[in-house]
Enzyme design. Sequence first.
Site, PDB file in Angstrom:
ATOM      1  N   THR A 148      12.814   9.042  12.405  1.00 21.10           N
ATOM      2  CA  THR A 148      13.217   7.678  12.784  1.00 21.10           C
ATOM      3  C   THR A 148      13.827   7.648  14.188  1.00 21.10           C
ATOM      4  O   THR A 148      14.339   8.665  14.652  1.00 21.10           O
ATOM      5  CB  THR A 148      14.281   7.227  11.761  1.00 21.10           C
TER       6      THR A 148
ATOM      7  N   ARG B  62       8.091   0.219  -0.478  1.00 21.68           N
ATOM      8  CA  ARG B  62       9.440   0.797  -0.368  1.00 21.68           C
ATOM      9  C   ARG B  62      10.057   0.399   0.978  1.00 21.68           C
ATOM     10  O   ARG B  62       9.405   0.455   2.021  1.00 21.68           O
ATOM     11  CB  ARG B  62       9.350   2.313  -0.489  1.00 21.68           C
TER      12      ARG B  62
ATOM     13  N   GLY C 112      17.808   9.401   8.127  1.00 17.42           N
ATOM     14  CA  GLY C 112      17.943  10.337   7.009  1.00 17.42           C
ATOM     15  C   GLY C 112      17.382   9.720   5.753  1.00 17.42           C
ATOM     16  O   GLY C 112      16.547   8.813   5.817  1.00 17.42           O
TER      17      GLY C 112
HETATM   18  N1  ASP Z   1      16.072   6.513   7.142  1.00 19.27           N
HETATM   19  C1  ASP Z   1      14.639   6.420   7.139  1.00 19.27           C
HETATM   20  C2  ASP Z   1      14.203   5.815   5.842  1.00 19.27           C
HETATM   21  O1  ASP Z   1      14.698   6.216   4.820  1.00 19.27           O
HETATM   22  C3  ASP Z   1      13.946   7.711   7.338  1.00 19.27           C
HETATM   23  C4  ASP Z   1      14.491   8.564   8.438  1.00 19.27           C
HETATM   24  O2  ASP Z   1      15.477   8.262   9.045  1.00 19.27           O
HETATM   25  O3  ASP Z   1      13.890   9.582   8.709  1.00 19.27           O
HETATM   26  O4  ASP Z   1      13.344   4.981   5.858  1.00 19.27           O
END
Ligand code: ASP
Length: 348
Positions: free
Chosen positions: A214, A242, A266
């Site tokens: 992200t 989702r 995350g």
């Molecule tokens: N936080 C993001 C999500 O759960 C994924 C990520 O940050 O890598 O969609």
Amino acid sequence: MRKLLILFSLFFLTKAWTQPAKDTLRSKFVLVIHGGAGTILKSQMTPEKEKAYNEALNTALNIGYAILKKGGTALDAVEACVRSMEDNPLFNAGKGAVFTNEGKNELDAAIMNGRTLAAGSVAGVTTIKNPVSAARAVMEKSPHVMMVGPGAEKFAGQQGLEIVDPFYFFTESRWNGLQRARKEDSLKAEMDHSDTAKRTWLKQKENKDFKYGTVGAVALDRHGNLAAATSTGGMTNKKFGRVGDAPIIGAGTYANNKTAAISGTGWGEYFIRLVMAKSISDMMEFGKIKLRAAADEMIMKRLPALGGDGGLIAVDKDGNIAMPFCTEGMYRGYIRENGKAVINIYKQ
Ligand code: ASP
């Protein structure tokens, strides 16, 4: 003559009262960005790949720096930074987004203005080239905060934002990531408890690099205002429909001039359940806890205690920054008024 003088003074006094005080630009400003947290190990990185990430982060920081230096807004800076990373296939946002279980790219993004607490977000969009700009359009051009799916896409098109064929988001590396995640899932499903080889493979793969990436940016501008933005493709192999934490105001994205601007990365489900970003802001506002301590408490203690992982970037109203993560690494960097970009990937 005296009457005329009184009239003149009255005129100038009223003018001074009714016009807002001229915004004197402060010298201090700061921009912090992330390109995702996860299992990012030096042992698994090639020098070329590391160089490419460094360059991408450096480019994003300099785009934001140029805006802030000339007195531009934190909002403009974070949007521009995130757009630049959305356009780079290295990151799991925009071009380079991960695939859902159905083999689609469904993108989420949010932006928030710390001065007004105005916020905008989009979720589950498949055709908007730069979701962060769609989030900004929702914030500024609609009476809403959050728009999803085809409705958000229609709105973005009406606002003149670039709409692309869903195939624009295809990248081979993310497609391979989906195949690995699918394999992991089917192995899990058929796993025989005595099958140690499968177990070891799964242990190695669990929550590994193909899940994260992200992007986000937070800034304090020369007017003293804060802003935050986050954009993501979510998590590889996620179920259709989702939505992660990035577009949820208060979870993955939050900004408040009274406290801080925060962007997370995350395992989104855990960030939502912990109301990550707003919790940090509340700890600062109501608990009088400093940014670094509040961010550490959430990321280093409460997040892993619940079973999640990830990291975040934050800047407070005084320009203090925090970049905690409880994963192996997090692509991250910051730049202050001296123009020196500081970039890190691994644990220090
Ligand atoms: N936080 C993001 C999500 O759960 C994924 C990520 O940050 O890598 O969609």
